[in-house]
Design a protein around this motif. Structure first.
Motif: not given
Lengths: 277, 277
Positions: B245-258
């Motif tokens: 909770g210290y700072v907002a974290g990034p979205e963590v996602v898979l690549p869209a272009l594979g």
């Protein structure tokens, strides 16, 4: 007389306010302790009311909301969710204290002429600002180099760490607060070579992680803990060992502007914003 | 027909060469194994000799010398100090494979519309590219996110790590090579939930360190190891716990272009360089 800018280094312990255009043209400077938000901000407002400035730069302790000029989740009592920028009636450039110091060192100090470098302050806490390709790194929030996760060998150092959020992050292991808690002594009274070797180990891991993340040409290490004269050479040597020749490492240096990097960088932030509104 | 660009994803296992302008306009594509430098580069030269391209983008495994278009200290046998860019007689934009993939995902994929993000590939090795404020991070060399130092609890995981340079750095603990050495099984045959929880722990530390260093809006995790379907949710959950909770974290996602992120990003590198020579 040429146009002047205002700068505030809004620290958790003290605020430094200055009017001028750079290190050779500081026309007024005042330092006062950080007390309550209302009182502290009011003292800064009163100081700048007496000077004619084109714009104001503020480098604040954080974490901060850059867009709204506010301090957010700080554990400092009374200061969470404080509006800082809104109190001033001139154009304000607002950033972290360490980003301001990085900008100051880049313009006039140890990183002059470089386009990718970091400024890390090792004091009561640890924070860092990052310039990449000539521009401050912001992103989703802003860098928080003090909270980097680093290896912690508990057989060598059983101390649990002092960070209220993360325990044994970089700040939790290597800040002045951590030194005081682990050794029962403030940094300036610590003479045990083993203590400084351990401190260098943690700071070298920080430099290495910064090198692998943003590949700076230079890492500037400032703040009170770095006043220990044996520390910088130890950090440099251990950084090279940890990089193990995989890639070239950054120069590791002390700030050239000393304690004025933050407030001078804040002045530069004001000038930059006025040039590129 | 509109001008076309060439792109090479020059990987340590295979090279992918393509001609076109983007994911909906790939006019030719060839994939071949990475053998010796001479043979591999010659196959790419022969492929592009058959196509009319305005410029060529190359995303290469590294570490690389960006200025001279060379691979430098790679442990891959025969490939240290290989000139890649010099073999082609069109204008060449040369960068790391992961910087190219980051550019591809930023233009057409999971990071479209964002200005600060990272692409990390978790495969045989681990590498990462960083875009900050809309521009690739280069600096002294380039980011080497695979070699971040992270906490390693030897009571939970006594494995020494597989990185020939750093032992138990991120790549040494969490790459496909590390999984194979620790568990005696390749990632695709690994079913023990404890193994994947440990993998998520290390990748979450990587995400957290990237967040504290460059504050990305998004971290894209690609590569063969990420094909394990339980892994991404575990990394997301553990990242939030570690940030505390210290700072907002990034979205963590898979690549869209594979698997095409690298070669498409290389095409985009060529186009960008042609637009801003």
């Amino acid at each position: 007389m040429a146009l002047a800018y205002g700068g505030i280094e809004a620290g958790g312990t003290k605020w430094v306010c200055a009017v001028g255009t750079g290190p050779d043209d500081v026309r007024a400077l005042v330092t006062f302790p950080t007390t309550t938000p209302d009182e502290t901000v009011a003292r800064a407002v009163a100081f700048f009311a007496e000077h004619d400035i084109a714009a104001l730069g503020i480098g604040s302790f954080g974490p901060v909301d850059l867009k709204h000029g506010r301090i957010t989740t700080t554990p400092k009592p009374g200061w969470a969710n404080t509006d800082v920028a809104g109190a001033f009636d001139v154009p304000v450039a607002f950033d972290t204290d360490v980003n301001a110091a990085a900008v100051g060192e880049g313009r006039w100090g140890a990183a002059r002429g470089l386009d990718t470098f970091c400024y890390v302050t090792v004091g009561t806490g640890i924070g860092g600002g990052v310039v990449s390709g000539g521009r401050l790194v912001h992103g989703l929030v802003h860098p928080e180099l003090g909270h980097l996760a680093i290896p912690h060998d508990r057989t060598r150092d059983p101390f649990d760490g002092s960070c209220p959020f993360h325990g044994d992050c970089l700040e939790g292991l290597a800040s002045g607060t951590a030194l005081q808690h682990r050794w029962g002594l403030p940094a300036e009274e610590l003479t045990d070579p083993g203590a400084w070797a351990l401190e260098a180990e943690y700071l070298a891991y920080a430099v290495v992680n910064i090198a692998f993340a943003v590949s700076p040409q230079c890492v500037i290490l400032g703040g009170g803990v770095m006043k220990e004269p044996t520390l910088l050479p130890l950090v440099r040597a251990r950084t090279l060992e940890l990089l193990a020749g995989y890639v070239a490492g950054p120069e590791v240096v002390l700030p050239a502007l000393g304690d004025r990097a933050g407030v001078l960088g804040a002045i530069e932030l004001a000038r930059l914003q006025s040039s590129n509104p």
